[in-house]
Design an enzyme around this catalytic site. Structure first.
Site, PDB file in Angstrom:
ATOM      1  N   ASP A   1       0.829  -1.207   0.000  1.00  0.00           N
ATOM      2  CA  ASP A   1       0.000   0.000   0.000  1.00  0.00           C
ATOM      3  C   ASP A   1       0.862   1.256   0.000  1.00  0.00           C
ATOM      4  OD1 ASP A   1      -1.022  -2.129   2.199  1.00  0.00           O
ATOM      5  OD2 ASP A   1      -2.688  -1.526   0.919  1.00  0.00           O
TER       6      ASP A   1
ATOM      7  N   ARG B   1       5.305 -10.234  -5.352  1.00  0.00           N
ATOM      8  CA  ARG B   1       4.052 -10.384  -4.619  1.00  0.00           C
ATOM      9  C   ARG B   1       3.307  -9.069  -4.597  1.00  0.00           C
ATOM     10  NH1 ARG B   1       5.639  -9.457   1.757  1.00  0.00           N
ATOM     11  NH2 ARG B   1       4.075  -7.835   1.613  1.00  0.00           N
ATOM     12  N   GLY B   2       2.018  -9.143  -4.267  1.00  0.00           N
ATOM     13  CA  GLY B   2       1.239  -7.930  -4.061  1.00  0.00           C
ATOM     14  C   GLY B   2       1.024  -7.149  -5.337  1.00  0.00           C
ATOM     15  N   GLU B   3       1.096  -5.820  -5.233  1.00  0.00           N
ATOM     16  CA  GLU B   3       0.786  -4.970  -6.379  1.00  0.00           C
ATOM     17  C   GLU B   3       1.979  -4.147  -6.849  1.00  0.00           C
ATOM     18  OE1 GLU B   3      -2.257  -1.281  -7.301  1.00  0.00           O
ATOM     19  OE2 GLU B   3      -3.070  -3.119  -6.438  1.00  0.00           O
ATOM     20  N   ASP B   4       2.669  -3.483  -5.932  1.00  0.00           N
ATOM     21  CA  ASP B   4       3.750  -2.593  -6.354  1.00  0.00           C
ATOM     22  C   ASP B   4       4.863  -3.365  -7.052  1.00  0.00           C
ATOM     23  OD1 ASP B   4       5.127  -0.011  -6.445  1.00  0.00           O
ATOM     24  OD2 ASP B   4       6.480  -0.873  -4.959  1.00  0.00           O
TER      25      ASP B   4
END
Length: 377
Positions: free
Chosen positions: A17, A271-274
């Site tokens: 985030d 992993r994730g978005e960034d």
């Protein structure tokens, strides 16, 4: 006067985030001359990617961005011209009252999670709820025309291409991180959530005829790496070798350094978005560990991206890539899936570069947000 922007970030997943909102805030300042306040409720997570952050300060400036601690006890704060609630976080009630009391209502947007699902195009920029006359809008990042695009700084792809063509620059960068890979070794980065399938992948890498140097930034996957190695207390700087596989733990690095790490590697597990988006800008084959959600609804997002990403691949290469991603995200047979992917490596490698350039033709996320604001006013 410059437009004033407030970006609210509630840190849920440690770094994803804040990683997205920090990149966005800086780009709005540097490339669009916006006045940006970034409200963050966890400065210690922020400190990992921006060591200059003073976790004890409620207000500070970093790289042209006004960083504010998002307190439990909210004080009177005038609202900005543009208000972004990142990833559907709930704004403080006092701030929402300030928005409603403004002489001119701000543009209020929910910057949503990244998705390749087709319905995103139809919902992008649509009005959502209202609060006392202040209209909220959906804003979806995405891979398709008609979405908000992806975070991409001006000149990023040109910088990446120049770096990847400069072997000396890559070697110097890696050596500064303490990485001295064997000549001809496959370089892989691994940044992932806990994953029961990791051991099977490491088994096949260790038994390969080609050596692999696995770079593991500090993170949640370290516990699984430790179990496979049969050691305890892995820390940054540790290096272990088993047959053809060398495992090296890296310190958590700044975003710009992580980008270059991805550029150096032959394959990136993220992993994730960034980190998912940054791995695509690296133009190299990748593996995405998507964040798990209840009732496995995250697999719908995974399948939607895979359908889009593999559309231009041959049926065999597409099947191999899909099998690897699904194995990684569903505790499948990583050993067999990895062997299948290697059979199609040249095609998959070229496709990663082509995909990157195609995505680079679309407007970037920061520009799309500014354009929406300019059309709104």
């Amino acid at each position: 006067m410059k437009a004033r922007w407030d970006i609210f970030c509630s840190v849920v997943d440690n770094y994803g985030d804040i990683g997205v909102t920090w990149r966005l805030a800086r780009q709005l300042v540097v490339e669009h001359a916006c006045n940006v306040r970034l409200w963050v409720d966890d400065l210690r997570a922020f400190e990992r990617m921006c060591p200059e952050i003073d976790v004890h300060l409620d207000e500070q400036w970093q790289e042209g961005v006004e960083v504010r601690f998002w307190p439990t006890e909210w004080r009177d704060t005038a609202s900005a011209d543009v208000v972004i609630a990142a990833f559907a976080c709930q704004l403080p009630p006092e701030y929402m009252e300030a928005m409603a009391a403004s002489a001119r209502a701000p543009l209020w947007m929910n910057l949503d999670y990244l998705s390749a699902e087709e319905w995103v195009v139809g919902c992008h920029r649509l009005p959502s709820v209202k609060f006392k006359g202040v209209q909220k809008y959906f804003f979806f990042p995405g891979f398709r025309p008609g979405t908000g695009g992806l975070l991409r700084e001006a000149g990023l792809l040109e910088q990446r291409q120049a770096f990847q063509q400069d072997a000396a620059a890559q070697r110097q960068f890696l050596q500064a991180l303490g990485v001295f890979a064997t000549e001809g070794a496959r370089l892989i980065s691994l940044f992932a959530y806990e994953n029961a399938g990791l051991g099977r992948w490491l088994d096949v890498l260790s038994s390969d005829v080609r050596p692999t140097h696995l770079l593991v930034p500090e993170g949640r996957i370290l516990g699984d790496v430790q179990r496979w190695l049969g050691v305890e207390g892995l820390v940054a700087g540790d290096v272990h070798q088993r047959d053809a596989l060398t495992v090296q733990v890296l310190s958590f690095v700044r975003q710009e350094q992580y980008d270059r790490l991805l550029w150096c590697c032959d394959f990136n597990a993220v992993r994730g978005e960034d980190s998912f988006v940054r791995a695509q800008w690296a133009g190299r084959p990748l593996l995405w560990h998507i964040y798990r959600q209840d009732e496995d609804i995250h697999l719908d997002k995974l399948d939607a991206f895979l359908a889009l990403y593999t559309a231009a691949l041959s049926p065999a290469a597409s099947a191999a890539l899909i099998a690897l991603w699904q194995a990684w995200n569903t505790d499948g047979d990583m050993a067999q899936a990895w062997k299948m992917l290697l059979e199609h490596w040249p095609e998959v490698n070229q496709h990663a570069q082509t995909w990157c350039l195609e995505q680079g033709l679309q407007a970037d996320l920061a520009t799309a947000l500014v354009q929406f604001y300019e059309s709104w006013i």
